[in-house]
Design a protein around this motif. Structure first.
Motif, PDB file in Angstrom:
ATOM      1  N   ASP A 153       0.869  -1.177   0.000  1.00  0.00           N
ATOM      2  CA  ASP A 153       0.000   0.000   0.000  1.00  0.00           C
ATOM      3  C   ASP A 153       0.908   1.229   0.000  1.00  0.00           C
ATOM      4  N   LEU A 154       1.033   1.850  -1.149  1.00  0.00           N
ATOM      5  CA  LEU A 154       1.944   2.978  -1.314  1.00  0.00           C
ATOM      6  C   LEU A 154       1.121   4.227  -1.593  1.00  0.00           C
ATOM      7  N   PRO A 155       0.986   5.129  -0.628  1.00  0.00           N
ATOM      8  CA  PRO A 155       0.163   6.332  -0.816  1.00  0.00           C
ATOM      9  C   PRO A 155       0.598   7.130  -2.049  1.00  0.00           C
ATOM     10  N   GLY A 156      -0.378   7.416  -2.906  1.00  0.00           N
ATOM     11  CA  GLY A 156      -0.125   8.232  -4.084  1.00  0.00           C
ATOM     12  C   GLY A 156       0.488   7.488  -5.253  1.00  0.00           C
ATOM     13  N   VAL A 157       0.799   6.189  -5.080  1.00  0.00           N
ATOM     14  CA  VAL A 157       1.463   5.409  -6.117  1.00  0.00           C
ATOM     15  C   VAL A 157       0.449   4.491  -6.797  1.00  0.00           C
ATOM     16  N   HIS A 158       0.521   4.394  -8.116  1.00  0.00           N
ATOM     17  CA  HIS A 158      -0.315   3.458  -8.859  1.00  0.00           C
ATOM     18  C   HIS A 158       0.346   2.076  -8.803  1.00  0.00           C
ATOM     19  N   VAL A 159      -0.358   1.109  -8.216  1.00  0.00           N
ATOM     20  CA  VAL A 159       0.234  -0.219  -7.984  1.00  0.00           C
ATOM     21  C   VAL A 159      -0.574  -1.285  -8.722  1.00  0.00           C
ATOM     22  N   LEU A 160       0.116  -2.078  -9.522  1.00  0.00           N
ATOM     23  CA  LEU A 160      -0.479  -3.207 -10.225  1.00  0.00           C
ATOM     24  C   LEU A 160       0.093  -4.494  -9.632  1.00  0.00           C
ATOM     25  N   ARG A 161      -0.758  -5.285  -9.005  1.00  0.00           N
ATOM     26  CA  ARG A 161      -0.342  -6.590  -8.467  1.00  0.00           C
ATOM     27  C   ARG A 161      -0.666  -7.656  -9.508  1.00  0.00           C
ATOM     28  N   PHE A 162       0.377  -8.212 -10.122  1.00  0.00           N
ATOM     29  CA  PHE A 162       0.139  -9.288 -11.081  1.00  0.00           C
ATOM     30  C   PHE A 162      -0.438 -10.466 -10.319  1.00  0.00           C
ATOM     31  N   PRO A 163      -1.584 -11.006 -10.747  1.00  0.00           N
ATOM     32  CA  PRO A 163      -2.345 -11.941  -9.903  1.00  0.00           C
ATOM     33  C   PRO A 163      -1.537 -13.166  -9.480  1.00  0.00           C
ATOM     34  N   ALA A 164      -1.748 -13.557  -8.216  1.00  0.00           N
ATOM     35  CA  ALA A 164      -1.020 -14.704  -7.674  1.00  0.00           C
ATOM     36  C   ALA A 164      -1.458 -16.004  -8.325  1.00  0.00           C
ATOM     37  N   MET A 165      -2.746 -16.160  -8.546  1.00  0.00           N
ATOM     38  CA  MET A 165      -3.270 -17.385  -9.145  1.00  0.00           C
ATOM     39  C   MET A 165      -3.742 -17.092 -10.563  1.00  0.00           C
ATOM     40  N   ARG A 166      -3.149 -17.810 -11.529  1.00  0.00           N
ATOM     41  CA  ARG A 166      -3.514 -17.643 -12.925  1.00  0.00           C
ATOM     42  C   ARG A 166      -4.423 -18.794 -13.351  1.00  0.00           C
ATOM     43  N   PRO A 167      -5.506 -18.529 -14.113  1.00  0.00           N
ATOM     44  CA  PRO A 167      -6.494 -19.570 -14.429  1.00  0.00           C
ATOM     45  C   PRO A 167      -5.960 -20.717 -15.266  1.00  0.00           C
ATOM     46  N   GLY A 168      -4.879 -20.510 -15.992  1.00  0.00           N
ATOM     47  CA  GLY A 168      -4.382 -21.569 -16.861  1.00  0.00           C
ATOM     48  C   GLY A 168      -3.375 -22.489 -16.218  1.00  0.00           C
ATOM     49  N   LEU A 169      -3.070 -22.282 -14.929  1.00  0.00           N
ATOM     50  CA  LEU A 169      -1.999 -23.034 -14.285  1.00  0.00           C
ATOM     51  C   LEU A 169      -2.298 -24.526 -14.253  1.00  0.00           C
ATOM     52  N   LEU A 170      -3.508 -24.898 -13.809  1.00  0.00           N
ATOM     53  CA  LEU A 170      -3.837 -26.318 -13.678  1.00  0.00           C
ATOM     54  C   LEU A 170      -3.990 -26.995 -15.028  1.00  0.00           C
ATOM     55  N   MET A 171      -4.334 -26.235 -16.053  1.00  0.00           N
ATOM     56  CA  MET A 171      -4.519 -26.818 -17.387  1.00  0.00           C
ATOM     57  C   MET A 171      -3.263 -26.694 -18.245  1.00  0.00           C
ATOM     58  N   LEU A 172      -2.151 -26.213 -17.634  1.00  0.00           N
ATOM     59  CA  LEU A 172      -0.885 -26.030 -18.358  1.00  0.00           C
ATOM     60  C   LEU A 172      -1.078 -25.168 -19.598  1.00  0.00           C
ATOM     61  N   ASP A 173      -1.930 -24.158 -19.475  1.00  0.00           N
ATOM     62  CA  ASP A 173      -2.189 -23.217 -20.557  1.00  0.00           C
ATOM     63  C   ASP A 173      -1.168 -22.085 -20.441  1.00  0.00           C
ATOM     64  N   VAL A 174      -0.191 -22.078 -21.359  1.00  0.00           N
ATOM     65  CA  VAL A 174       0.898 -21.103 -21.267  1.00  0.00           C
ATOM     66  C   VAL A 174       0.373 -19.678 -21.337  1.00  0.00           C
ATOM     67  N   ARG A 175      -0.648 -19.459 -22.149  1.00  0.00           N
ATOM     68  CA  ARG A 175      -1.161 -18.100 -22.312  1.00  0.00           C
ATOM     69  C   ARG A 175      -1.674 -17.512 -21.002  1.00  0.00           C
ATOM     70  N   ARG A 176      -2.128 -18.374 -20.096  1.00  0.00           N
ATOM     71  CA  ARG A 176      -2.777 -17.881 -18.876  1.00  0.00           C
ATOM     72  C   ARG A 176      -2.125 -18.409 -17.604  1.00  0.00           C
ATOM     73  N   SER A 177      -0.836 -18.700 -17.657  1.00  0.00           N
ATOM     74  CA  SER A 177      -0.209 -19.238 -16.456  1.00  0.00           C
ATOM     75  C   SER A 177       1.156 -18.633 -16.138  1.00  0.00           C
ATOM     76  N   GLY A 178       1.735 -17.813 -17.008  1.00  0.00           N
ATOM     77  CA  GLY A 178       3.076 -17.287 -16.777  1.00  0.00           C
ATOM     78  C   GLY A 178       3.141 -16.289 -15.631  1.00  0.00           C
ATOM     79  N   ARG A 179       4.293 -16.256 -14.943  1.00  0.00           N
ATOM     80  CA  ARG A 179       4.540 -15.278 -13.888  1.00  0.00           C
ATOM     81  C   ARG A 179       5.241 -14.058 -14.489  1.00  0.00           C
ATOM     82  N   ASP A 180       5.171 -12.929 -13.766  1.00  0.00           N
ATOM     83  CA  ASP A 180       5.917 -11.732 -14.161  1.00  0.00           C
ATOM     84  C   ASP A 180       7.269 -11.769 -13.460  1.00  0.00           C
TER      85      ASP A 180
END
Length: 431
Positions: A153-180
């Motif tokens: 939580d950074l006051p005045g800062v625009h923060v984008l949290r790349f989601p922890a759980m990606r929907p393609g992880l269990l299906m090994l869908d590369v398009r929807r499972s990569g980390r940043d």
């Protein structure tokens, strides 16, 4: 006249077809059990070596001193490239840039720890925003699960949290499972940093890593990478960033960006192309080295035509399973003339390569499946003799803290090690 009797031919008596009855539920049970067993064996082997390594790390931590070098700079066209090989030096340079920002700051990181160094970055970003600088931050949610979200939580800062759980992880869908997995800092469109360093006190003094700073017009390469990622993943509560374009075209200094959502993976391509061109030497430094068939073939082909191929990796890394999977390639590489150097006493996390004193890459991508065909990554590709010379100096510095693994030594390793390597080999496609 004799009488001819025609005797009809005798045909074998046809039997009724035999009907084979399959116990389909039982077959499915056996198949399921077989699949579970096949998956359980490498997982169990990995769990065993992880447990042993945890005990070993307690007895022999990776905290020995290692050789370092001060930041060094060279000119690449109209841009100054500065090489960092020690975390404390890098963080001092990054914080200086943040504290001197006048208009805009873009920060993207994979790991950002809530410790002394992490809090210094947080304070500097919040203070920059308070004085009117536009600050944008991206961090990976999964890599920072152990950190309280309140820290970000950074006051005045625009923060984008790349989601922890990606929907393609269990299906090994590369398009929807990569980390940043990227690490980028851009300040005022003029100064930009990229490399292997995450943000944390451990990395400041106890890990050997490599980062590069660009000062000048080529900082656009990293600015553009941040803007594209931000606009692709921002939510409706976050502003759109302007894509400003660049009048500068430098084929000798480019950012290669892996983007799983678009199935774009150029970093693997730049490695393969550079290895094909090699005539003299290839020096690679990697934290986690699990090459696919094409990259391994490229290294072997280079060695076969007389190129001096050297790969420097940690003897023990912070990911013991990755170490064991990497070892599964050592026999083939050593037999093919590739020289392997094992970094001693500390973790080396750099992702660099330099070839023939001309070509260099510095960035965030490891030579493994996760980095080359799975995660969001960024590597600078630079064709410049001066920067290549700096990377060669860094490689020789690291080689002085390494020991060479010979084929004879490797062939005489403990039989249990060979069994463990074979049992865990099915996990290679996952890493």
């Amino acid at each position: 006249m004799a009488t001819v009797r025609l005797v009809p031919p005798r045909f074998p008596r046809l039997r009724k077809p035999v009907r084979v009855q399959f116990d389909w539920p039982a077959l499915r049970r056996y198949a399921t059990r077989g699949a579970v067993l096949a998956a359980a064996v490498p997982v169990a082997a990995a769990a065993t070596v992880m447990g042993l390594e945890r005990f070993r790390r307690h007895q022999y931590p990776l905290d020995e001193p290692f050789p370092t070098a001060p930041p060094s700079s060279t000119e690449v066209e109209d841009t100054t490239a500065t090489l960092y090989t020690y975390g404390a030096d890098l963080y001092a340079g990054m914080l200086e840039a943040i504290r001197g920002a006048q208009r805009e700051i873009f920060l993207e990181t994979y790991i950002w720890k809530d410790d002394e160094v992490g809090r210094q970055f947080k304070q500097a970003l919040v203070e920059a925003s308070a004085r009117g600088v536009s600050v944008y931050v991206v961090y990976d949610g999964f890599a920072n699960l152990v950190i309280s979200r309140r820290f970000y939580d950074l006051p005045g800062v625009h923060v984008l949290r790349f989601p922890a759980m990606r929907p393609g992880l269990l299906m090994l869908d590369v398009r929807r499972s990569g980390r940043d997995h990227r690490k980028i800092l851009v300040v005022d469109d003029e100064t930009a940093f990229v490399g292997g360093y995450n943000i944390g006190s451990l990395y400041a003094t106890q890990w050997r890593d490599t980062h590069l700073r660009l000062t000048g017009p080529s900082a656009w390469e990293l600015r553009n990478a941040f803007v594209d990622f931000w606009n692709r993943w921002r939510g409706p509560h976050l502003p759109v960033l302007q894509d400003v374009g660049s009048p500068l075209w430098l084929p000798g200094l480019r950012a290669a960006r892996n983007a799983p959502s678009e199935l774009v993976f150029p970093i693997r391509g730049i490695y393969l192309d550079a290895m094909d061109r090699a005539c003299s030497h290839i020096y690679i430094t990697q934290a986690y080295f699990i090459p696919d068939e094409d990259i391994q073939a490229g290294l072997l082909a280079a060695a076969a035509r007389g190129v001096d191929v050297r790969v420097l990796v940690p003897e023990r890394s912070n990911h013991v399973v990755a170490d064991w999977l990497a070892r599964g390639h050592y026999s083939t590489l050593l037999r093919g003339g590739v020289r392997i150097f094992l970094y001693q006493g500390a973790m080396i996390h750099a992702k660099t390569a330099t070839i023939d004193g001309r070509w260099t890459t510095v960035g965030t991508a490891n030579i493994d499946r996760l980095s080359l065909t799975g995660n969001y990554e960024i590597n600078l590709e630079v064709v410049d003799n001066g920067l290549a010379a700096q990377l060669e100096d860094a490689f020789r510095m690291d080689q002085s803290n390494s020991r060479e693994l010979t084929l004879a030594e490797w062939q005489h390793r403990h039989p249990l090690s060979k069994v463990a390597e074979r049992l865990m080999s099915p996990l290679r496609p996952l890493l």
